[in-house]
Design an enzyme around this catalytic site. Structure first.
Site, PDB file in Angstrom:
ATOM      1  N   TYR A 103       0.848  -1.189   0.000  1.00  0.00           N
ATOM      2  CA  TYR A 103       0.000   0.000   0.000  1.00  0.00           C
ATOM      3  C   TYR A 103       0.894   1.253   0.000  1.00  0.00           C
ATOM      4  O   TYR A 103       1.825   1.354   0.806  1.00  0.00           O
ATOM      5  CB  TYR A 103      -0.937  -0.023   1.216  1.00  0.00           C
ATOM      6  CG  TYR A 103      -1.638   1.289   1.408  1.00  0.00           C
ATOM      7  CD1 TYR A 103      -2.443   1.804   0.391  1.00  0.00           C
ATOM      8  CD2 TYR A 103      -1.469   2.041   2.551  1.00  0.00           C
ATOM      9  CE1 TYR A 103      -3.064   3.034   0.535  1.00  0.00           C
ATOM     10  CE2 TYR A 103      -2.097   3.266   2.709  1.00  0.00           C
ATOM     11  CZ  TYR A 103      -2.885   3.758   1.690  1.00  0.00           C
ATOM     12  OH  TYR A 103      -3.492   4.985   1.819  1.00  0.00           O
ATOM     13  N   LYS A 200     -11.622  -0.527   5.907  1.00  0.00           N
ATOM     14  CA  LYS A 200     -11.949  -1.339   4.745  1.00  0.00           C
ATOM     15  C   LYS A 200     -12.991  -2.407   5.128  1.00  0.00           C
ATOM     16  O   LYS A 200     -14.076  -2.056   5.510  1.00  0.00           O
ATOM     17  CB  LYS A 200     -10.652  -1.940   4.184  1.00  0.00           C
ATOM     18  CG  LYS A 200      -9.552  -0.871   3.964  1.00  0.00           C
ATOM     19  CD  LYS A 200      -9.967   0.152   2.963  1.00  0.00           C
ATOM     20  CE  LYS A 200      -9.017   1.305   2.705  1.00  0.00           C
ATOM     21  NZ  LYS A 200      -7.937   1.653   3.541  1.00  0.00           N
TER      22      LYS A 200
HETATM   23  C1  LIG Z   1      -3.477  -2.565   2.990  1.00  0.00           C
HETATM   24  C2  LIG Z   1      -3.657  -1.224   3.642  1.00  0.00           C
HETATM   25  N1  LIG Z   1      -3.029  -0.969   4.806  1.00  0.00           N
HETATM   26  C3  LIG Z   1      -3.164   0.226   5.421  1.00  0.00           C
HETATM   27  C4  LIG Z   1      -3.926   1.245   4.882  1.00  0.00           C
HETATM   28  C5  LIG Z   1      -4.068   2.569   5.599  1.00  0.00           C
HETATM   29  O1  LIG Z   1      -5.315   2.637   6.246  1.00  0.00           O
HETATM   30  P1  LIG Z   1      -6.191   3.958   6.499  1.00  0.00           P
HETATM   31  O2  LIG Z   1      -6.607   4.502   5.173  1.00  0.00           O
HETATM   32  O3  LIG Z   1      -7.319   3.441   7.331  1.00  0.00           O
HETATM   33  O4  LIG Z   1      -5.348   4.936   7.235  1.00  0.00           O
HETATM   34  C6  LIG Z   1      -4.611   1.014   3.686  1.00  0.00           C
HETATM   35  C7  LIG Z   1      -5.434   2.082   3.087  1.00  0.00           C
HETATM   36  O5  LIG Z   1      -5.860   1.988   1.938  1.00  0.00           O
HETATM   37  C8  LIG Z   1      -4.463  -0.254   3.051  1.00  0.00           C
HETATM   38  O6  LIG Z   1      -5.089  -0.516   1.874  1.00  0.00           O
END
Ligand SMILES: Cc1ncc(COP(=O)(O)O)c(C=O)c1O
Length: 394
Positions: A103, A200
Site C-alpha cells: 500500500y 476497509k
Molecule cells: C493494505 C492497507 N493498509 C493500510 C492502509 C491505511 O489505512 P487507512 O486509510 O485506514 O489509514 C490502507 C489504506 O488503503 C491499506 O489498503
C-alpha cells in the site's frame, strides 16, 4: 458435556452484546466520557482517562484480539495511525524488510517519515526466502508483510516467513486488511503483530476511518500499549461503536464479496479488452496454492490490466453502478486507478518494476448483484474500446 468454542460467525454477530452489565443492552453503548471518578486515592475503576482506556473502545479491542487469536488489541484513529504506532517500536539504526508490492501510504510512511528517524527499509518479494536472506542485515529487526498485496495480489507464505524470521530473532508484522480474521489469521501461522486498516472490510460500509493492531505475547502487548497511549492516535468511542456495528456482519459480507469478485474476475478473463487479471481465487494465479492453504477464502478486491492504457479514462467515465473512488472493502463497488491515486507516492521506477503501471485498475467488488456489476463493466469496457479503436476489438 463441554460446549465447543463458538464459530467466528457467531463471535462476530455477538460483538459487545454480553458485555454491558448494568442494563443488559445487546449492543454495547457509546461511553463518551473523557474522565472517570476515582473511588478513592490510589484506586481506579479500571478507567481513568479516555486516551488510555475507554469502555466502548475496549470491547472492540478485546473482540479483535480474540478474532485474530492474539493477546491484546488496540484501536487507532486510522490504519496509518496503527502503522505509525507499530513503527514507533523501532529506533534509529534499525532496519526492516518489507513486501515489495505494498500500500502506497505504508511506503510513504517508511520512506518519508521513518527514514528521518533513522529507520531504514528494504523492499523484497517476501515469498522468496533467498531474497529475504540476502536483504537481512545485522540491524534488521522485523519483516513486514502484506498478503495479498495491494494492488497486485501477490501472496506470501506467512508460516514460512514467520519460521525464518523467528530463527533470526526478527518479529513478523502482517497487514491483514484484505482478508480479515474471517478468512486469514496470521498469528495462528506464527506472526507477532497483525495490523488492519479497519476502514476497509472490518468497517465495511465506506463510512468509518479506523485502524486496529493485535499483538501476541506479553512483552509486545505491553510495548504497543505504551506506544498507543503515548502517541495518542486512538479511536473515538463513537467510531469504535460504528466499527463494531460493521464487524457484526463481516462474515456475510466477506462471503458475498468473494463470490461476486470471483464472478467478475472470471468474466474479465474472457473480455477482449483485458490483458491480465490478478486475483488469487483464479487457479492460474501464482499464489493460488499458498492462499488456499493459509486462508479459508479470498478477498473481494482484485486488479486487472487493460490491453491499452488509453482505455482507462473512458472506462472510469463510463462505469455507472461502480464508483470511481479511492478505497476498498465497503458494500459499494469502487474502482481505483493505483498509478495516480493510492500508489502515486511510490517512485515510478519501483511502481512499474512490480507492475503497477498505467494499464492497471483495481476493483473493490461490493455486495451488489454480480450480474449488475458485470453488465456495468461490460458496457464501460465496450464503450472505451469503441471510443479508442472506433469499433470493437478483434
Ligand atoms: C493494505 C492497507 N493498509 C493500510 C492502509 C491505511 O489505512 P487507512 O486509510 O485506514 O489509514 C490502507 C489504506 O488503503 C491499506 O489498503
Amino acid at each position: 458435556m463441554e460446549r465447543k468454542p463458538l464459530n467466528i460467525e457467531s463471535r462476530l454477530a455477538q460483538i459487545g452484546s454480553v458485555h454491558e452489565p448494568v442494563t443488559g443492552a445487546v449492543t454495547f453503548p457509546i461511553y463518551q466520557a473523557t474522565a472517570y471518578r476515582h473511588p478513592k486515592l490510589g484506586q481506579s475503576t479500571g478507567f481513568d482517562y479516555i486516551r488510555t482506556k475507554n469502555p466502548t473502545r475496549q470491547v472492540l479491542e478485546d473482540s479483535i484480539a480474540g478474532l485474530e487469536s492474539g493477546d491484546a488489541g488496540f484501536a487507532c484513529s486510522s490504519g496509518m495511525a496503527a502503522l505509525q504506532t507499530i513503527f514507533a517500536m523501532f529506533s534509529q539504526g534499525d532496519h526492516l524488510i518489507v513486501s515489495l508490492d505494498l500500500y502506497g501510504g505504508t511506503y510513504r510512511l517508511l520512506d518519508r517519515i521513518m527514514s528521518k528517524f533513522g529507520v531504514s527499509a528494504s523492499y523484497v518479494d517476501t515469498n522468496d526466502l533467498d531474497a529475504l536472506e540476502q536483504s537481512r542485515k545485522p540491524n534488521t529487526k522485523a519483516v513486514f508483510i502484506e498478503t495479498p498485496t495491494n494492488p497486485l495480489m501477490m501472496i506470501t507464505d506467512i508460516e514460512a516467513v514467520c519460521t525464518w524470521a523467528r530463527h533470526h530473532g526478527l518479529i513478523t508484522i502482517v497487514d491483514n486488511t484484505l482478508l480479515t480474521p474471517y478468512f486469514q489469521r496470521p498469528i495462528e501461522l506464527g506472526a507477532d503483530i497483525v495490523i488492519h486498516s479497519a476502514t476497509k472490510y472490518l468497517g465495511g460500509h465506506n463510512d468509518v476511518l479506523a485502524g486496529l493492531i493485535v499483538t501476541k505475547g506479553k512483552e509486545l502487548s505491553e510495548e504497543i500499549a505504551f506506544l498507543h497511549n503515548s502517541i495518542g492516535a486512538v479511536l473515538s468511542p463513537s467510531d469504535s461503536y460504528q466499527l463494531m456495528r460493521g464487524m457484526k456482519t463481516l462474515a456475510l459480507r466477506m462471503d458475498r464479496h468473494e463470490s461476486n469478485a470471483t464472478a467478475v474476475a472470471n468474466f474479465l478473463t474472457t473480455h477482449p479488452a483485458i490483458a491480465e487479471v490478478f486475483y488469487p481465487a483464479l487457479p492460474d494465479h501464482p499464489g493460488y496454492e499458498i492462499q488456499h492453504r493459509q486462508s479459508s477464502g479470498n478477498t473481494g478486491i482484485f486488479s486487472f490490466k487493460v490491453k491499452d492504457a488509453r482505455y482507462v479514462e473512458p472506462v472510469l467515465r463510463h462505469i455507472k453502478l461502480i464508483a470511481f473512488a479511492e478505497s476498498l472493502g465497503g458494500v459499494e463497488s469502487l474502482m481505483t486507478y493505483p498509478a495516480v491515486q493510492t500508489h502515486a507516492d511510490i517512485p515510478v521506477e519501483i511502481r512499474e518494476a512490480v507492475g503497477v503501471d498505467e494499464r492497471l485498475l483495481r476493483f473493490s467488488v461490493g455486495i451488489e448483484h454480480a450480474d449488475d456489476l458485470i453488465a456495468d463493466l461490460d458496457e464501460a469496457l465496450n464503450a472505451a474500446v469503441a471510443e479508442v479503436e472506433g469499433g470493437v476489438l478483434g
